[in-house]
Design a protein around this motif. Sequence first.
Motif, short mmCIF file in Angstrom:
data_model
loop_
_atom_site.label_atom_id
_atom_site.label_comp_id
_atom_site.label_asym_id
_atom_site.label_seq_id
_atom_site.Cartn_x
_atom_site.Cartn_y
_atom_site.Cartn_z
N PRO A 270 -7.45 -2.71 -25.53
CA PRO A 270 -7.87 -1.64 -24.63
C PRO A 270 -8.38 -2.18 -23.31
CG PRO A 270 -9.59 -2.07 -26.23
CD PRO A 270 -8.46 -3.01 -26.55
N ILE A 271 -8.17 -1.41 -22.25
CA ILE A 271 -8.78 -1.70 -20.96
C ILE A 271 -9.60 -0.48 -20.56
CG2 ILE A 271 -6.92 -3.26 -20.27
CD1 ILE A 271 -5.87 -1.01 -18.45
N SER A 272 -10.62 -0.69 -19.78
CA SER A 272 -11.41 0.45 -19.31
C SER A 272 -10.62 1.18 -18.23
CB SER A 272 -12.75 -0.02 -18.75
OG SER A 272 -12.55 -0.84 -17.60
N THR A 273 -10.91 2.45 -18.06
CA THR A 273 -10.16 3.26 -17.08
C THR A 273 -10.40 2.78 -15.65
OG1 THR A 273 -11.98 4.86 -17.23
CG2 THR A 273 -9.99 5.33 -18.50
N GLU A 274 -11.46 2.04 -15.44
CA GLU A 274 -11.69 1.51 -14.09
C GLU A 274 -10.75 0.35 -13.77
OE1 GLU A 274 -15.37 -1.57 -15.08
OE2 GLU A 274 -15.81 0.51 -14.51
N ASN A 275 -10.05 -0.13 -14.80
CA ASN A 275 -9.12 -1.24 -14.62
C ASN A 275 -7.66 -0.78 -14.56
OD1 ASN A 275 -10.96 -3.41 -14.50
ND2 ASN A 275 -11.19 -3.37 -16.73
N VAL A 276 -7.42 0.44 -14.12
CA VAL A 276 -6.07 0.96 -13.97
C VAL A 276 -5.16 0.04 -13.15
CG1 VAL A 276 -4.77 2.77 -12.76
CG2 VAL A 276 -6.51 3.40 -14.40
N PRO A 277 -5.66 -0.67 -12.13
CA PRO A 277 -4.78 -1.57 -11.38
C PRO A 277 -4.09 -2.63 -12.24
CG PRO A 277 -6.75 -1.16 -10.10
CD PRO A 277 -6.98 -0.53 -11.45
N LEU A 278 -4.59 -2.90 -13.46
CA LEU A 278 -3.89 -3.82 -14.35
C LEU A 278 -2.51 -3.31 -14.73
CD1 LEU A 278 -6.72 -4.91 -16.85
CD2 LEU A 278 -5.69 -6.29 -15.05
N LEU A 279 -2.29 -2.00 -14.58
CA LEU A 279 -1.00 -1.39 -14.94
C LEU A 279 0.03 -1.54 -13.82
CD1 LEU A 279 -2.28 1.94 -16.55
CD2 LEU A 279 -1.67 -0.19 -17.71
N GLU A 280 -0.28 -2.25 -12.77
CA GLU A 280 0.66 -2.44 -11.66
C GLU A 280 1.99 -3.01 -12.18
OE1 GLU A 280 2.73 -2.74 -8.28
OE2 GLU A 280 0.90 -1.59 -8.59
N SER A 281 3.07 -2.27 -11.95
CA SER A 281 4.37 -2.63 -12.48
C SER A 281 5.45 -1.82 -11.78
CB SER A 281 4.42 -2.37 -13.99
OG SER A 281 4.10 -1.01 -14.27
N ASP A 282 6.70 -2.19 -12.03
CA ASP A 282 7.83 -1.44 -11.46
C ASP A 282 8.17 -0.22 -12.30
OD1 ASP A 282 8.60 -3.39 -9.28
OD2 ASP A 282 8.77 -4.69 -11.04
#
Length: 328
Positions: free
Chosen positions: A247-259
Amino acid sequence: MITRVVRRATASVALLLSVMLAVSACSAPDEAGGDGGPVQVNTPQGPVTIEHTPKRIVTLGAQWTDTALAFGVTPVAYLDQAAMLGGTPAPWVGVKLERSTPLAMDNLVAEIAKAKPDLILAEGFMATAQPETFAKIRELAPTIPGVSGQQVDKWADLVTLFGTVTHRTGLAKEIIDRVNGKISQVKADLPGLKGKAYALAYMFSSDQIQVMADPNDAAGLLFTELGMKVAPKIAAAYAAQRQPRFPISTENVPLLESDFLAITAQTDALRTELRKLPGYANLSAVRDGAVANLSVAEITGLNQPSPLSIPYLLDQMRPELERAANSE
């Protein structure tokens, strides 16, 4: 991506299961309906012998259920956590289970016993994460607890095993070839996917998002076969902690950076909340329209791939995959 029950169980089983299971047929002629010979399946819990071609199969988990249905076999009873969570069967299943009995975790052993199975196919985590329940279940009929030491089994391994124990190895090969052909066609149609990054995510609460991180996981292999790679920031986190899913915290949404992003949320309210999270609108996949907004059942079909879910989801995600392939 997986239910809370499965998520908690699989988080621990990753450290406990490490032995690849070997499937060996004592006698496995390709028979569609005969008794066939005995088949032995070697598991970490010891060998499991299936004396005759099973007629009454109970499937504990969506992957096994889908595999049986791909062979045209309707389980007499089945456990599908994703269907219980989402309220409806997966779209690739539809009405195929109308004559099968759905099971629930409450009173599971007694309900399985009522189905009078001659074979039980369970998810791999059950034997280690729920040993007391598993011990009772395996007393009812020969029970196979998954086919590998990974959190999620490879769909082709399940097909191969099912074909072996039902003496339909020829059909197993046909199913595998058909699904692989679908994957190969998408890869050929969309060469721009090569080298593109993907992320699989499931927002299960207002403060946490579950992500899939291991490129060699059964869920990641589909995208690997398309020439894609895990989102760089998620891959880096995986390299540091070696957890296939975390799990990641919602404040770490930038980890989802992808094409390309395949994502869902537990409820409609969370889906609305997801789109408002800081950083979400700035993700490349969001800006390029390469986000596949899936249902809980659909994301489960990616997270626990099967010979039925893969072809369906490749069609379902085709527009977003095309946008990812054409992105700069």
